[in-house]
Write a protein that holds these residues in place. Structure first.
Motif, PDB file in Angstrom:
ATOM      1  N   PRO A 120      16.562  43.189  43.153  1.00  0.00           N
ATOM      2  CA  PRO A 120      17.026  42.045  42.145  1.00  0.00           C
ATOM      3  C   PRO A 120      16.803  42.427  40.639  1.00  0.00           C
ATOM      4  O   PRO A 120      15.829  43.084  40.184  1.00  0.00           O
ATOM      5  CB  PRO A 120      16.106  40.797  42.683  1.00  0.00           C
ATOM      6  CG  PRO A 120      14.827  41.259  42.981  1.00  0.00           C
ATOM      7  CD  PRO A 120      15.065  42.734  43.537  1.00  0.00           C
ATOM      8  N   GLY A 121      17.682  41.744  39.882  1.00  0.00           N
ATOM      9  CA  GLY A 121      17.462  41.922  38.455  1.00  0.00           C
ATOM     10  C   GLY A 121      18.812  41.346  37.900  1.00  0.00           C
ATOM     11  O   GLY A 121      19.681  41.017  38.436  1.00  0.00           O
ATOM     12  N   SER A 122      18.878  41.256  36.345  1.00  0.00           N
ATOM     13  CA  SER A 122      19.946  40.893  35.795  1.00  0.00           C
ATOM     14  C   SER A 122      20.773  42.008  35.354  1.00  0.00           C
ATOM     15  O   SER A 122      21.985  41.737  35.306  1.00  0.00           O
ATOM     16  CB  SER A 122      19.328  40.389  34.378  1.00  0.00           C
ATOM     17  OG  SER A 122      18.541  39.302  34.417  1.00  0.00           O
ATOM     18  N   ALA A 132      21.265  38.788  39.386  1.00  0.00           N
ATOM     19  CA  ALA A 132      21.138  37.482  39.086  1.00  0.00           C
ATOM     20  C   ALA A 132      21.902  36.888  37.875  1.00  0.00           C
ATOM     21  O   ALA A 132      21.942  37.648  36.923  1.00  0.00           O
ATOM     22  CB  ALA A 132      19.554  37.270  38.975  1.00  0.00           C
ATOM     23  N   ASN A 156      21.395  34.728  35.515  1.00  0.00           N
ATOM     24  CA  ASN A 156      20.521  34.319  34.577  1.00  0.00           C
ATOM     25  C   ASN A 156      21.200  34.001  33.226  1.00  0.00           C
ATOM     26  O   ASN A 156      20.980  34.583  32.210  1.00  0.00           O
ATOM     27  CB  ASN A 156      19.522  35.811  34.180  1.00  0.00           C
ATOM     28  CG  ASN A 156      18.200  35.615  35.132  1.00  0.00           C
ATOM     29  OD1 ASN A 156      17.853  34.590  35.506  1.00  0.00           O
ATOM     30  ND2 ASN A 156      17.488  36.956  34.905  1.00  0.00           N
ATOM     31  N   LYS A 185      19.256  33.862  29.795  1.00  0.00           N
ATOM     32  CA  LYS A 185      19.132  35.101  28.873  1.00  0.00           C
ATOM     33  C   LYS A 185      20.449  35.639  28.171  1.00  0.00           C
ATOM     34  O   LYS A 185      20.404  36.482  27.534  1.00  0.00           O
ATOM     35  CB  LYS A 185      18.775  36.195  30.157  1.00  0.00           C
ATOM     36  CG  LYS A 185      17.487  36.335  30.394  1.00  0.00           C
ATOM     37  CD  LYS A 185      17.001  37.517  31.016  1.00  0.00           C
ATOM     38  CE  LYS A 185      15.649  37.867  31.268  1.00  0.00           C
ATOM     39  NZ  LYS A 185      15.338  39.064  32.124  1.00  0.00           N
ATOM     40  N   GLY A 239      20.284  30.533  43.454  1.00  0.00           N
ATOM     41  CA  GLY A 239      19.259  29.990  43.973  1.00  0.00           C
ATOM     42  C   GLY A 239      18.100  30.862  44.142  1.00  0.00           C
ATOM     43  O   GLY A 239      17.844  31.808  43.447  1.00  0.00           O
ATOM     44  N   LEU A 240      17.340  30.684  45.006  1.00  0.00           N
ATOM     45  CA  LEU A 240      16.130  31.503  45.186  1.00  0.00           C
ATOM     46  C   LEU A 240      16.121  32.785  46.051  1.00  0.00           C
ATOM     47  O   LEU A 240      17.005  32.997  46.910  1.00  0.00           O
ATOM     48  CB  LEU A 240      15.052  30.786  46.249  1.00  0.00           C
ATOM     49  CG  LEU A 240      14.314  29.555  45.611  1.00  0.00           C
ATOM     50  CD1 LEU A 240      13.760  28.623  46.710  1.00  0.00           C
ATOM     51  CD2 LEU A 240      13.588  29.803  44.644  1.00  0.00           C
ATOM     52  N   LEU A 241      15.425  33.691  45.409  1.00  0.00           N
ATOM     53  CA  LEU A 241      15.740  35.181  45.739  1.00  0.00           C
ATOM     54  C   LEU A 241      15.501  35.333  47.303  1.00  0.00           C
ATOM     55  O   LEU A 241      16.120  35.997  48.040  1.00  0.00           O
ATOM     56  CB  LEU A 241      14.894  36.057  44.987  1.00  0.00           C
ATOM     57  CG  LEU A 241      14.675  37.521  45.331  1.00  0.00           C
ATOM     58  CD1 LEU A 241      16.289  38.253  45.266  1.00  0.00           C
ATOM     59  CD2 LEU A 241      13.809  38.462  44.473  1.00  0.00           C
ATOM     60  N   LYS A 283      10.809  45.989  43.284  1.00  0.00           N
ATOM     61  CA  LYS A 283      10.638  45.701  42.090  1.00  0.00           C
ATOM     62  C   LYS A 283      10.214  46.959  41.278  1.00  0.00           C
ATOM     63  O   LYS A 283       9.552  47.653  41.995  1.00  0.00           O
ATOM     64  CB  LYS A 283       9.657  44.657  41.742  1.00  0.00           C
ATOM     65  CG  LYS A 283       9.957  43.421  42.182  1.00  0.00           C
ATOM     66  CD  LYS A 283      11.439  42.879  41.945  1.00  0.00           C
ATOM     67  CE  LYS A 283      11.604  42.144  40.613  1.00  0.00           C
ATOM     68  NZ  LYS A 283      10.896  41.175  40.268  1.00  0.00           N
ATOM     69  N   TYR A 334       3.642  39.221  35.071  1.00  0.00           N
ATOM     70  CA  TYR A 334       4.658  38.561  35.393  1.00  0.00           C
ATOM     71  C   TYR A 334       5.387  38.838  36.807  1.00  0.00           C
ATOM     72  O   TYR A 334       5.634  37.945  37.641  1.00  0.00           O
ATOM     73  CB  TYR A 334       6.043  38.853  34.328  1.00  0.00           C
ATOM     74  CG  TYR A 334       7.096  38.079  34.720  1.00  0.00           C
ATOM     75  CD1 TYR A 334       7.303  36.678  34.677  1.00  0.00           C
ATOM     76  CD2 TYR A 334       8.515  38.964  34.747  1.00  0.00           C
ATOM     77  CE1 TYR A 334       8.603  35.932  35.107  1.00  0.00           C
ATOM     78  CE2 TYR A 334       9.538  38.393  35.097  1.00  0.00           C
ATOM     79  CZ  TYR A 334       9.659  36.927  35.000  1.00  0.00           C
ATOM     80  OH  TYR A 334      10.991  36.060  35.346  1.00  0.00           O
ATOM     81  N   MET A 362       5.555  36.561  40.182  1.00  0.00           N
ATOM     82  CA  MET A 362       6.685  36.408  40.844  1.00  0.00           C
ATOM     83  C   MET A 362       6.707  36.844  42.622  1.00  0.00           C
ATOM     84  O   MET A 362       6.891  36.036  43.576  1.00  0.00           O
ATOM     85  CB  MET A 362       7.763  37.285  40.356  1.00  0.00           C
ATOM     86  CG  MET A 362       8.710  36.339  39.360  1.00  0.00           C
ATOM     87  SD  MET A 362      10.287  37.101  38.935  1.00  0.00           S
ATOM     88  CE  MET A 362       9.755  38.668  38.199  1.00  0.00           C
ATOM     89  N   THR A 409       4.430  34.095  44.101  1.00  0.00           N
ATOM     90  CA  THR A 409       5.377  32.962  44.251  1.00  0.00           C
ATOM     91  C   THR A 409       6.334  33.002  45.386  1.00  0.00           C
ATOM     92  O   THR A 409       6.258  32.173  46.327  1.00  0.00           O
ATOM     93  CB  THR A 409       6.237  32.653  42.984  1.00  0.00           C
ATOM     94  OG1 THR A 409       5.156  32.629  42.054  1.00  0.00           O
ATOM     95  CG2 THR A 409       6.975  31.482  43.096  1.00  0.00           C
ATOM     96  N   ASN A 410       6.881  34.316  45.586  1.00  0.00           N
ATOM     97  CA  ASN A 410       7.927  34.605  46.696  1.00  0.00           C
ATOM     98  C   ASN A 410       7.174  34.764  47.633  1.00  0.00           C
ATOM     99  O   ASN A 410       7.766  34.278  49.112  1.00  0.00           O
ATOM    100  CB  ASN A 410       8.725  36.072  46.232  1.00  0.00           C
ATOM    101  CG  ASN A 410       9.690  35.807  45.270  1.00  0.00           C
ATOM    102  OD1 ASN A 410      10.201  34.772  44.989  1.00  0.00           O
ATOM    103  ND2 ASN A 410      10.039  36.739  44.457  1.00  0.00           N
TER     104      ASN A 410
HETATM  105  O1  PNS Z   1      15.822  41.733  35.558  1.00  0.00           O
HETATM  106  P1  PNS Z   1      15.067  40.423  35.510  1.00  0.00           P
HETATM  107  O2  PNS Z   1      16.122  39.625  34.615  1.00  0.00           O
HETATM  108  O3  PNS Z   1      13.652  40.678  35.092  1.00  0.00           O
HETATM  109  O4  PNS Z   1      15.132  39.928  36.973  1.00  0.00           O
HETATM  110  C1  PNS Z   1      14.126  38.606  37.206  1.00  0.00           C
HETATM  111  C2  PNS Z   1      14.849  37.967  38.700  1.00  0.00           C
HETATM  112  C3  PNS Z   1      16.335  37.848  38.770  1.00  0.00           C
HETATM  113  C4  PNS Z   1      14.275  39.203  39.618  1.00  0.00           C
HETATM  114  C5  PNS Z   1      14.053  36.878  38.788  1.00  0.00           C
HETATM  115  O5  PNS Z   1      14.502  35.957  37.932  1.00  0.00           O
HETATM  116  C6  PNS Z   1      14.610  36.006  40.191  1.00  0.00           C
HETATM  117  O6  PNS Z   1      14.095  36.574  41.252  1.00  0.00           O
HETATM  118  N1  PNS Z   1      15.239  34.989  40.237  1.00  0.00           N
HETATM  119  C7  PNS Z   1      15.731  34.169  41.141  1.00  0.00           C
HETATM  120  C8  PNS Z   1      15.198  32.794  41.389  1.00  0.00           C
HETATM  121  C9  PNS Z   1      13.865  32.666  42.041  1.00  0.00           C
HETATM  122  O7  PNS Z   1      13.896  33.155  43.419  1.00  0.00           O
HETATM  123  N2  PNS Z   1      12.834  32.218  41.486  1.00  0.00           N
HETATM  124  C10 PNS Z   1      11.620  32.155  42.134  1.00  0.00           C
HETATM  125  C11 PNS Z   1      10.575  33.362  42.263  1.00  0.00           C
HETATM  126  S1  PNS Z   1       9.672  33.618  40.755  1.00  0.00           S
END
Ligand code: PNS
Length: 172
Positions: free
Chosen positions: A10-12, A39, A41, A44, A74-76, A90, A100, A104, A107-108
């Protein structure tokens, strides 16, 4: 033991950099299918729309048959479950990413213990690289050659309303 077959990266991807692409290529060799998950986002304030980011990634990944590009809301972990993925990939560039990313990943895991996050070290050539850096260089008229996959360059300069500079623009 369940076999890991599908992974999500995942990512932007605003836009995809050479560092991202390096992770995509390496991760695509480890899994049967790799889903690059874009995502939106909006916080950003991305330069490219989600549709544009997907189209660019599809162009860049055209030669990687087991790589699929999608977006998610929504949630990843919910998206990963829907796609039957067992792993979130990642990329880690430096120690500065770690806090960070750890937050994440934990949390996931709390949200969905069945899904494992794995970290891949970014190629040392790209440890300094980020999409923000690439956009700043391009915005200020520098060359991003080598910092993004070749196909990204025209999209980037077109979006910024600039001509593609020649390499000599960056003096070392
Ligand atoms: O490239 P990025 O912007 O660093 O990617 C961040 C990303 C998209 C991986 C993160 O923001 C994400 O997982 N967003 C989905 C929302 C989510 O699941 N949030 C809870 C987990 S922390």
């Amino acid at each position: 033991m369940t076999e890991c077959r599908i992974a999500i990266y995942p990512g932007s991807f605003d836009p995809v950099t050479s560092g991202h692409y390096d992770i995509i290529v390496r991760a695509s060799r480890l899994f049967e299918k790799l889903i690059v998950a874009v995502a939106p986002n909006p916080a950003k304030q991305p330069l490219f729309t989600v549709e544009e980011r997907i189209a660019i990634l599809q162009e860049v990944c055209a030669s990687l048959p087991n790589v699929q590009v999608e977006t998610f809301e929504g949630l990843l972990v919910d998206f990963a479950m829907k796609r039957g993925a067992q792993v979130i990939v990642k990329g880690l560039r430096a120690v500065s990413d770690f806090d960070y990313e750890l937050q994440m990943a934990l949390t996931n895991r709390r949200l969905c213990p069945q899904i494992e996050t794995i970290f891949m070290m970014t190629n040392s050539e790209y440890v300094f690289l980020s999409s923000s850096m690439v956009k700043e260089i391009a915005r200020l008229g520098g060359s991003v050659q080598g910092l993004v996959p070749k196909a990204v360059e025209p999209h980037l300069y077109r979006k910024l309303g600039r001509a593609v500079p020649n390499r000599e623009t960056n003096r070392g």
